[in-house]
Design a protein around this motif. Structure first.
Motif, short mmCIF file in Angstrom:
data_model
loop_
_atom_site.label_atom_id
_atom_site.label_comp_id
_atom_site.label_asym_id
_atom_site.label_seq_id
_atom_site.Cartn_x
_atom_site.Cartn_y
_atom_site.Cartn_z
N SER A 95 27.19 2.82 6.24
CA SER A 95 27.73 4.17 6.13
C SER A 95 27.00 4.88 4.99
N TYR A 96 26.34 6.00 5.31
CA TYR A 96 25.65 6.75 4.26
C TYR A 96 26.64 7.41 3.31
N ILE A 97 27.81 7.73 3.81
CA ILE A 97 28.84 8.29 2.93
C ILE A 97 29.23 7.24 1.88
N SER A 98 29.45 6.01 2.33
CA SER A 98 29.74 4.93 1.40
C SER A 98 28.57 4.67 0.46
N LEU A 99 27.35 4.73 1.01
CA LEU A 99 26.17 4.47 0.20
C LEU A 99 26.06 5.45 -0.96
N PHE A 100 26.18 6.74 -0.68
CA PHE A 100 26.05 7.73 -1.74
C PHE A 100 27.26 7.71 -2.68
N ALA A 101 28.43 7.35 -2.14
CA ALA A 101 29.59 7.17 -3.03
C ALA A 101 29.36 6.00 -3.98
N PHE A 102 28.76 4.92 -3.46
CA PHE A 102 28.42 3.78 -4.31
C PHE A 102 27.40 4.16 -5.37
N LEU A 103 26.42 4.97 -5.00
CA LEU A 103 25.42 5.41 -5.97
C LEU A 103 26.08 6.21 -7.09
N ALA A 104 27.06 7.05 -6.72
CA ALA A 104 27.80 7.80 -7.75
C ALA A 104 28.57 6.85 -8.65
N ILE A 105 29.21 5.83 -8.04
CA ILE A 105 29.97 4.86 -8.83
C ILE A 105 29.04 4.08 -9.77
N ILE A 106 27.85 3.73 -9.27
CA ILE A 106 26.89 3.02 -10.12
C ILE A 106 26.51 3.88 -11.33
N ALA A 107 26.26 5.18 -11.08
CA ALA A 107 25.91 6.08 -12.17
C ALA A 107 27.07 6.17 -13.18
N PHE A 108 28.29 6.35 -12.66
CA PHE A 108 29.46 6.42 -13.54
C PHE A 108 29.63 5.12 -14.33
N SER A 109 29.42 3.98 -13.66
CA SER A 109 29.62 2.68 -14.30
C SER A 109 28.58 2.42 -15.39
N ILE A 110 27.33 2.77 -15.11
CA ILE A 110 26.29 2.59 -16.14
C ILE A 110 26.63 3.41 -17.37
N TYR A 111 27.07 4.65 -17.13
CA TYR A 111 27.45 5.51 -18.26
C TYR A 111 28.65 4.94 -19.01
N ALA A 112 29.68 4.51 -18.26
CA ALA A 112 30.92 4.05 -18.90
C ALA A 112 30.75 2.72 -19.62
N TYR A 113 30.01 1.78 -19.00
CA TYR A 113 29.93 0.43 -19.55
C TYR A 113 28.72 0.20 -20.46
N PHE A 114 27.64 0.94 -20.23
CA PHE A 114 26.43 0.72 -21.01
C PHE A 114 25.97 1.94 -21.81
N GLY A 115 26.23 3.13 -21.26
CA GLY A 115 25.83 4.35 -21.93
C GLY A 115 24.51 4.89 -21.43
N PHE A 116 24.28 6.18 -21.65
CA PHE A 116 23.05 6.86 -21.27
C PHE A 116 22.24 7.19 -22.52
N PRO A 117 20.92 7.26 -22.40
CA PRO A 117 20.14 7.85 -23.49
C PRO A 117 20.50 9.33 -23.62
N GLU A 118 20.27 9.90 -24.77
CA GLU A 118 20.72 11.26 -25.04
C GLU A 118 20.15 12.27 -24.04
N TRP A 119 18.87 12.14 -23.71
CA TRP A 119 18.26 13.11 -22.80
C TRP A 119 18.89 13.08 -21.42
N LEU A 120 19.25 11.87 -20.95
CA LEU A 120 19.85 11.73 -19.63
C LEU A 120 21.29 12.25 -19.64
N ALA A 121 22.00 11.99 -20.73
CA ALA A 121 23.37 12.50 -20.85
C ALA A 121 23.39 14.02 -20.85
N LYS A 122 22.32 14.63 -21.37
CA LYS A 122 22.25 16.10 -21.41
C LYS A 122 21.96 16.69 -20.04
N ILE A 123 20.96 16.17 -19.35
CA ILE A 123 20.56 16.79 -18.08
C ILE A 123 21.57 16.53 -16.98
#
Length: 362
Positions: free
Chosen positions: A283-311
């Motif tokens: 399911s592409y809907i599930s796929l892109f939802a998972f990609l969003a979750i991965i992005a949220f999880s990386i930010y929440a659990y590991f953090g973003f570099p400053e430039w990425l957090a800005k853009i």
């Protein structure tokens, strides 16, 4: 909101009863004689009276959240009505919405309606409906930003809605845009541009208030790089990620910690297993939802570099706030699994083996 009724000039933009006079347009949603009230439907009842206003505000949030989610999953998935109802109730009674007594949920309502109107623009066969859905898309996008001006929630909700929309387009790319392709594209573009211009116009009109708020410690200057949640919480709470962002004392701030009932990461294993078995994306809907979750999880659990957090604007959110996007994305994945559950039926023996292996992982 009630204070707007008791001042000398009811519903004035500047309330003289607060300090030396308070502009009530930003950031909260209170009734006022101002054009932005069109995009704040939860305040409309106060123009009838105080009692009506309170009842309208509360029940518009209850039914608004239920109806918006019901419509969104209904236009995307082929579900039975009872399945839509149960999934909508699961969303409505999530810890975040209930612990906060639906606080800031105007953002969720308008975000889900934006997704609904955008997909209807893509699906509708009649031009007059496409035009009406474009008006609805503009109204809901503006309402998501100006209805309750809280960037920490707006950012993850917008990212999630965009991910689901892109997934829907990929999922149905063969039968979308078969007719009125240019019209649909123009309507989506016009809806986005008009909503952006309306928001910018409001911010320019209220630029003095915006300037004052931007100079405060919170929410003005706060910028978070994420990484504030322990990775260990991902595998806690009986097979699901925790309903709270991080654990606190018995008398801690459980409203701030409240999150959602997650089926992630269990559903990711189902998604991968079925995709490998079918040798195509389940399911592409599930796929892109998972990609969003991965992005949220990386930010929440590991953090973003400053430039990425800005853009990405994630810096205006917070580790526990991006889980609002994770919770909604997870519910859409669950809806996708419910819709296509016949494609991943497994034997009782395999279910027992899977349960045993997952228990060992935990």
């Amino acid at each position: 909101a009630l204070g707007q009724l008791s001042q000398p000039e009811p519903f004035a933009v500047v309330n003289p009863n607060i300090g030396s006079g308070q502009n009530v347009m930003i950031p909260f949603h209170v009734p006022a004689k101002h054009w932005v009230t069109i995009f704040r439907p939860t305040t409309w009842g106060f123009f009838i009276g105080a009692d009506t206003g309170l009842a309208w505000m509360w029940w518009s949030l209850v039914f608004g959240n239920f109806l918006a989610f019901y419509l969104a999953i209904g236009v995307i998935f082929s579900l039975k009505p009872k399945e839509q109802v149960l999934l909508s109730l699961l969303y409505l009674y999530s810890p975040y919405l209930q612990y906060w007594t639906l606080h800031t949920s105007e953002i969720f309502i308008q975000g889900l309606l934006s997704l609904y109107f955008a997909i209807q623009i893509l699906k509708s066969e009649h031009k007059k409906w496409i035009y009406l859905y474009t008006v609805g898309l503009t109204w809901s996008l503006v309402g998501m930003v100006l209805g309750y001006m809280y960037p920490p929630a707006i950012v993850p909700v917008f990212v999630t809605m965009l991910a689901i929309l892109v997934g829907f387009v990929f999922q149905n790319r063969d039968r979308l845009f078969q007719n009125n392709k240019l019209l649909r594209f123009l309507c989506l573009t016009i809806g986005g541009l008009c909503s952006g211009l309306i928001v910018l116009g409001f911010l320019w009109e209220q630029r003095e208030v915006v300037r004052l708020i931007s100079e405060t410690s919170f929410p003005g200057r706060r910028f978070a790089l994420g990484g504030a949640i322990s990775l260990g919480t991902l595998f806690s709470n009986w097979f699901f990620t925790p309903t709270t962002s991080y654990f606190d004392s018995l008398f801690g701030n459980h409203c701030e910690n409240a999150s959602f009932f997650f089926t992630f990461p269990v559903t990711v294993f189902i998604f991968l297993w079925v995709s490998i078995k079918q040798r195509k994306v389940f399911s592409y809907i599930s796929l892109f939802a998972f990609l969003a979750i991965i992005a949220f999880s990386i930010y929440a659990y590991f953090g973003f570099p400053e430039w990425l957090a800005k853009i990405t604007l994630f810096g205006k959110s917070h580790s526990n706030r991006v889980q609002l996007g994770t919770g909604i994305a997870d519910l859409f994945i669950l809806a996708s699994m419910v819709e296509r559950r016949d494609e991943f039926q497994i034997s009782r023996r395999m279910a027992h083996v899977s349960f045993f292996l997952w228990s060992i992982i935990l």
